[in-house]
Design an enzyme around this catalytic site. Structure first.
Site, PDB file in Angstrom:
ATOM      1  CG  HIS A  82      24.536  11.290  -3.278  1.00  0.00           C
ATOM      2  ND1 HIS A  82      23.674  12.673  -3.139  1.00  0.00           N
ATOM      3  CD2 HIS A  82      24.286  10.802  -4.310  1.00  0.00           C
ATOM      4  CE1 HIS A  82      22.815  12.569  -4.051  1.00  0.00           C
ATOM      5  NE2 HIS A  82      23.040  11.267  -4.677  1.00  0.00           N
ATOM      6  CB  CYS A  99      22.465  16.236  -1.678  1.00  0.00           C
ATOM      7  SG  CYS A  99      23.646  15.131  -0.918  1.00  0.00           S
ATOM      8  CG  ASN A 129      21.037  20.811   0.281  1.00  0.00           C
ATOM      9  OD1 ASN A 129      21.179  19.808   0.031  1.00  0.00           O
ATOM     10  ND2 ASN A 129      19.656  20.804   1.143  1.00  0.00           N
TER      11      ASN A 129
END
Length: 444
Positions: free
Chosen positions: A112, A54, A261
């Site tokens: 993130h 990620c 992904n």
């Protein structure tokens, strides 16, 4: 809207497999809104993520550069040292460069890329942020783990907020409000879902959340539940598409949909082998859709594209270009979308687990897993079964050397980055990535 610049909506799913959409081959359930997006725009058959995990892909997306330029991009160290690592605030980004072109910018959903105050959406080019800072959260409690003492991870700007409901729905509704807002400037909206990432909770599973022992949820999930999660994602995207249509600006709005992904345990990655965390095609091949009615006709496109291509492509659409001191490793794919023939690409990957290495050059792919090495023609042999290593030894050696040459340009993967957030002799505080690499996407 100045000079006819398009609005841009970039929709990123989390752990969505290549064939999880019915338009890509799923026969177990329907994804009508994303299927419609595919019919009305361009559907890529050879779309890739920059990484099999990620946050690494997200580094590539926002900078337009290989994630291996950054300590935080080295395969998920943020999970352990997220306070010390992240996207350097001084690095130009897709949103910051679009702001220079007159855009308003917003991230709704998952970040993130490091935690505030040192890192975060608001210091990396976004005017507005609503969503989660970390990698995963419960769809209903919005906590990063299980239990009342585990913190929630839902923010508006830099202020924690409370919301009730299913996270996919919450994020979709926030995006609808943003699209419906009247403004004089064009906008760039990053809509980054956590779906269909675990935990395995559908929109009607509020009662399940208190029973989950951890977010990985290894004792839960099934194909039916996964379908509910993906269909909730599709429904949310449908709301946003409808809001764009109702705004009257569909014709000059760019909409992109892809995944960070390949899919995980319940995904449908056919015809590919592998999944998330693997450099087999199933771990890095992702659904990729592009729509811009004013400029691009509906099509199925065989051009090889990868995550970091979106920065130069979208900047070109907006009338800008990458920062000269931080050249993109990707390429502007608008010419191909407008009719130029597909052309040769050279793309590089690595992943620490099982010492995985991969490089695609034209149709050939070099792959290493532990000490096993392969050469595949991934266009003819989509299942990666026929090892051409001995049949084409010169090509095998050429691609193997090319992988090594490219790898030498990037930061090494070391234990230090996963324990302290640093690489040897390079402190994240003083790291200037553009001094360390040339453009490795261009063939030597």
């Amino acid at each position: 809207m100045s000079s006819g610049q398009p609005n841009i909506v970039f929709i990123l799913a989390d752990d969505l497999g290549y064939a999880d959409l019915s338009v890509y081959g799923n026969i177990d359930f329907e994804t009508p809104n994303l299927d419609r997006l595919a019919r009305e725009g361009a559907r890529f058959t050879q779309g890739y993520a920059n990484s099999a995990v990620c946050s690494a892909t997200r580094f590539a997306l926002i900078t337009g550069r290989y994630q291996y330029n950054f300590p935080g991009g080295l395969e998920e160290p943020l999970v352990r040292v997220g306070d010390n690592l992240g996207l350097p605030a001084e690095h130009p980004t897709l949103p910051s460069l679009l702001k220079e072109q007159g855009y308003e910018t917003a991230l709704i959903g998952k970040w993130h890329l490091g935690r505030p105050p040192k890192f975060g959406p608001l210091v990396s080019g976004y005017d507005k942020f609503f969503g989660n800072l970390g990698g995963a959260l419960d769809y209903f409690t919005h906590r990063t783990g299980v239990g009342p003492d585990v913190p929630k991870d839902l923010w508006e700007g830099d202020v924690p907020v409370e919301r009730t409901g299913y996270y996919t729905t919450i994020v979709s509704d926030e995006a609808v409000k943003y699209v419906k807002t009247e403004r004089d400037k064009p906008y760039f909206l990053s809509l980054h879902y956590t779906a269909p990432h675990w935990p395995w909770e559908g929109p009607n599973d509020a009662a399940i959340a208190p029973t989950i022992k951890d977010l990985f949820h290894y004792d839960g999930g099934n194909l039916k539940k996964y379908a509910e999660i993906v269909q909730a994602l599709d429904e949310g995207v449908g709301k946003v598409l409808k809001a764009i249509e109702e705004s009257g600006k569909t014709e000059n709005t760019i909409i992109i949909f892809t995944s960070d992904n390949g899919g995980e345990r319940f995904s449908f990655n056919w015809p590919f082998l592998g999944q998330k965390t693997e450099l087999l095609e199933g771990g890095i091949r992702v659904p990729t859709l592009f729509k811009w009615p004013a400029q691009v006709k509906p099509q199925v496109n065989e051009q090889v594209v990868v995550t970091f291509d979106w920065l130069p492509t979208l900047l070109a659409a907006a009338g800008g270009k990458p920062h000269p001191d931080y050249p993109s490793d990707g390429e502007n794919i608008l010419p191909v979308l407008k009719g130029a023939p597909p052309h040769h690409r050279t793309l590089y990957w690595r992943y620490k687990s099982c010492n995985q290495r991969a490089l695609r050059d034209a149709n050939l792919k070099y792959l290493k897993i532990n000490e096993n090495e392969f050469l595949f023609d991934v266009v003819v042999d989509q299942r990666e079964r026929a090892n051409l290593k001995d049949k084409k030894p010169q090509e095998f050696e050429r691609l193997k050397k090319l992988w090594t040459d490219l790898d030498s340009r990037f930061l090494p993967i070391t234990n230090e980055v996963f324990t302290h957030g640093i690489t040897p002799d390079i402190q994240a505080d003083h790291y200037v990535p553009h001094q360390l690499t040339r453009n490795p996407n261009k063939r030597p």
